[in-house]
Structures are given as structure tokens and as C-alpha cells.
Motif scaffolding. Structure first.
Motif, PDB file in Angstrom:
ATOM      1  N   UNK A 139     -13.772 -13.957   9.974  1.00 37.79           N
ATOM      2  CA  UNK A 139     -14.042 -12.799   9.120  1.00 37.79           C
ATOM      3  C   UNK A 139     -15.237 -13.009   8.200  1.00 37.79           C
ATOM      4  N   UNK A 140     -16.026 -11.974   8.075  1.00 41.21           N
ATOM      5  CA  UNK A 140     -17.177 -11.953   7.173  1.00 41.21           C
ATOM      6  C   UNK A 140     -17.144 -10.617   6.451  1.00 41.21           C
ATOM      7  N   UNK A 141     -17.459 -10.639   5.185  1.00 43.74           N
ATOM      8  CA  UNK A 141     -17.521  -9.425   4.390  1.00 43.74           C
ATOM      9  C   UNK A 141     -18.947  -9.295   3.886  1.00 43.74           C
ATOM     10  N   UNK A 142     -19.539  -8.147   4.035  1.00 43.21           N
ATOM     11  CA  UNK A 142     -20.922  -7.940   3.599  1.00 43.21           C
ATOM     12  C   UNK A 142     -20.943  -7.141   2.301  1.00 43.21           C
ATOM     13  N   UNK A 143     -21.663  -7.664   1.309  1.00 44.60           N
ATOM     14  CA  UNK A 143     -21.859  -6.988   0.034  1.00 44.60           C
ATOM     15  C   UNK A 143     -23.342  -7.042  -0.291  1.00 44.60           C
ATOM     16  N   UNK A 144     -23.935  -5.878  -0.537  1.00 50.04           N
ATOM     17  CA  UNK A 144     -25.368  -5.819  -0.870  1.00 50.04           C
ATOM     18  C   UNK A 144     -26.212  -6.595   0.133  1.00 50.04           C
ATOM     19  N   UNK A 145     -25.921  -6.458   1.402  1.00 56.40           N
ATOM     20  CA  UNK A 145     -26.629  -7.117   2.507  1.00 56.40           C
ATOM     21  C   UNK A 145     -26.448  -8.624   2.508  1.00 56.40           C
ATOM     22  N   UNK A 146     -25.584  -9.150   1.663  1.00 55.37           N
ATOM     23  CA  UNK A 146     -25.271 -10.585   1.665  1.00 55.37           C
ATOM     24  C   UNK A 146     -23.905 -10.745   2.302  1.00 55.37           C
ATOM     25  N   UNK A 147     -23.771 -11.742   3.148  1.00 57.44           N
ATOM     26  CA  UNK A 147     -22.502 -11.959   3.832  1.00 57.44           C
ATOM     27  C   UNK A 147     -21.679 -13.008   3.102  1.00 57.44           C
ATOM     28  N   UNK A 197     -17.165   3.855  -3.230  1.00 55.61           N
ATOM     29  CA  UNK A 197     -16.661   4.340  -1.941  1.00 55.61           C
ATOM     30  C   UNK A 197     -17.551   3.896  -0.791  1.00 55.61           C
ATOM     31  N   UNK A 198     -18.856   3.899  -1.001  1.00 63.79           N
ATOM     32  CA  UNK A 198     -19.785   3.490   0.055  1.00 63.79           C
ATOM     33  C   UNK A 198     -19.619   2.015   0.394  1.00 63.79           C
ATOM     34  N   UNK A 199     -19.458   1.160  -0.649  1.00 60.02           N
ATOM     35  CA  UNK A 199     -19.218  -0.257  -0.390  1.00 60.02           C
ATOM     36  C   UNK A 199     -17.921  -0.441   0.378  1.00 60.02           C
ATOM     37  N   UNK A 200     -16.899   0.306   0.007  1.00 61.78           N
ATOM     38  CA  UNK A 200     -15.617   0.217   0.707  1.00 61.78           C
ATOM     39  C   UNK A 200     -15.776   0.609   2.167  1.00 61.78           C
ATOM     40  N   UNK A 201     -16.484   1.704   2.427  1.00 60.01           N
ATOM     41  CA  UNK A 201     -16.705   2.138   3.811  1.00 60.01           C
ATOM     42  C   UNK A 201     -17.488   1.104   4.609  1.00 60.01           C
ATOM     43  N   UNK A 202     -18.542   0.564   4.018  1.00 63.72           N
ATOM     44  CA  UNK A 202     -19.338  -0.445   4.716  1.00 63.72           C
ATOM     45  C   UNK A 202     -18.499  -1.685   5.014  1.00 63.72           C
ATOM     46  N   UNK A 203     -17.724  -2.137   4.044  1.00 62.57           N
ATOM     47  CA  UNK A 203     -16.883  -3.315   4.242  1.00 62.57           C
ATOM     48  C   UNK A 203     -15.804  -3.080   5.273  1.00 62.57           C
ATOM     49  N   UNK A 204     -15.171  -1.911   5.240  1.00 64.58           N
ATOM     50  CA  UNK A 204     -14.128  -1.593   6.206  1.00 64.58           C
ATOM     51  C   UNK A 204     -14.687  -1.585   7.614  1.00 64.58           C
ATOM     52  N   UNK A 205     -15.820  -0.946   7.793  1.00 66.19           N
ATOM     53  CA  UNK A 205     -16.450  -0.890   9.119  1.00 66.19           C
ATOM     54  C   UNK A 205     -16.786  -2.297   9.590  1.00 66.19           C
ATOM     55  N   UNK A 220     -27.296   4.257  -0.337  1.00 65.84           N
ATOM     56  CA  UNK A 220     -28.641   4.374  -0.907  1.00 65.84           C
ATOM     57  C   UNK A 220     -28.752   5.602  -1.805  1.00 65.84           C
ATOM     58  N   UNK A 221     -28.220   6.739  -1.351  1.00 61.95           N
ATOM     59  CA  UNK A 221     -28.280   7.964  -2.142  1.00 61.95           C
ATOM     60  C   UNK A 221     -27.436   7.839  -3.415  1.00 61.95           C
ATOM     61  N   UNK A 222     -26.239   7.267  -3.291  1.00 60.98           N
ATOM     62  CA  UNK A 222     -25.374   7.098  -4.459  1.00 60.98           C
ATOM     63  C   UNK A 222     -26.031   6.185  -5.491  1.00 60.98           C
ATOM     64  N   UNK A 223     -26.707   5.153  -5.020  1.00 56.62           N
ATOM     65  CA  UNK A 223     -27.408   4.239  -5.922  1.00 56.62           C
ATOM     66  C   UNK A 223     -28.562   4.957  -6.610  1.00 56.62           C
ATOM     67  N   UNK A 224     -29.296   5.735  -5.848  1.00 56.83           N
ATOM     68  CA  UNK A 224     -30.445   6.480  -6.388  1.00 56.83           C
ATOM     69  C   UNK A 224     -30.002   7.466  -7.473  1.00 56.83           C
TER      70      UNK A 224
END
Length: 111
Positions: free
Chosen positions: A39-47, A21-29, A8-12
Motif C-alpha cells: 500500500x502507498x498513499x499519495x499526498x500532495x504528489x508525495x507518496x 474532499x479532493x484529497x480524500x478522492x485522490x487517496x481513495x482512488x 487544483x481548482x479548490x486550492x486556487x
């Protein structure tokens, strides 16, 4: 939660490297938490449902001017029977593009 706040901060602040990097961290987690289920991958709150396979790594890249997440799809799970593919997911459209090693190399995705 912290990864989402970082995104959110990086986007702002429009910090493109931090956004990637934030997308990578979210996806990895997300992938690690769900690795024993489909397996499911989440991008922009869409799976995005992924093929059942072994995924070696995930990284944020640029492909044809678009921000993408690259997953190394290794269906042989480390064996030599099947070549891995390089699955690219566009962060805006969630469109998938699969490339061979040679095509991914030509697209300079390994730098």
C-alpha cells in the motif's frame, strides 16, 4: 485526472472543504488501484508507504488544528484479535500519528 483538476481548482479558490474532499478522492482512488500490492498513499504528489494491513476507511479530518487524512488500520482484517488503530497523516508534513479508539474519540474524530 478529474480529481486532480478538482483539487487544483479548490486550492486556487481556497475552498477548504473541497480541498479535503479532493484529497480524500485522490487517496481513495489510489488505494483501490493498488490494493493488491504494497500500500502507498499519495499526498500532495508525495507518496507515503503504508504498513501492510487492512484499511477499513479513509476520511479527511482536523486534528490539533491540522488537516489530516485518517485511515482506519485494522490489522486483524475484521477479526477480533487486534484492536484497530486510527492512523492520521498530516497533509502538510506527511507526519503519521496513530491513535487508539479511545484517544480518537477524545479528539472528536468521529463527528
Amino acid at each position: 485526472e478529474y480529481s486532480r483538476k478538482a483539487l487544483d481548482y479548490a486550492t486556487k479558490t481556497n475552498n477548504q472543504k473541497s480541498i479535503a474532499n479532493s484529497y480524500s478522492n485522490l487517496g481513495t482512488i489510489y488505494l483501490e488501484l493498488k490494493k493488491n500490492k504494497s500500500p502507498i498513499f499519495a499526498v500532495n504528489s508525495k507518496q507515503i508507504a503504508l504498513d501492510k494491513s487492512c484499511y477499513d476507511s479513509m476520511d479527511c479530518k482536523k486534528y490539533k488544528g491540522a488537516d489530516v487524512v485518517m485511515l482506519v488500520n485494522n490489522p486483524a482484517c475484521g477479526g477480533n484479535a487486534v484492536e484497530p488503530s486510527y492512523d492520521l497523516y498530516d497533509l502538510q508534513t506527511q507526519k503519521k500519528t496513530s491513535l487508539s479508539f479511545d484517544n480518537a474519540d477524545k479528539a472528536k474524530l468521529f463527528k
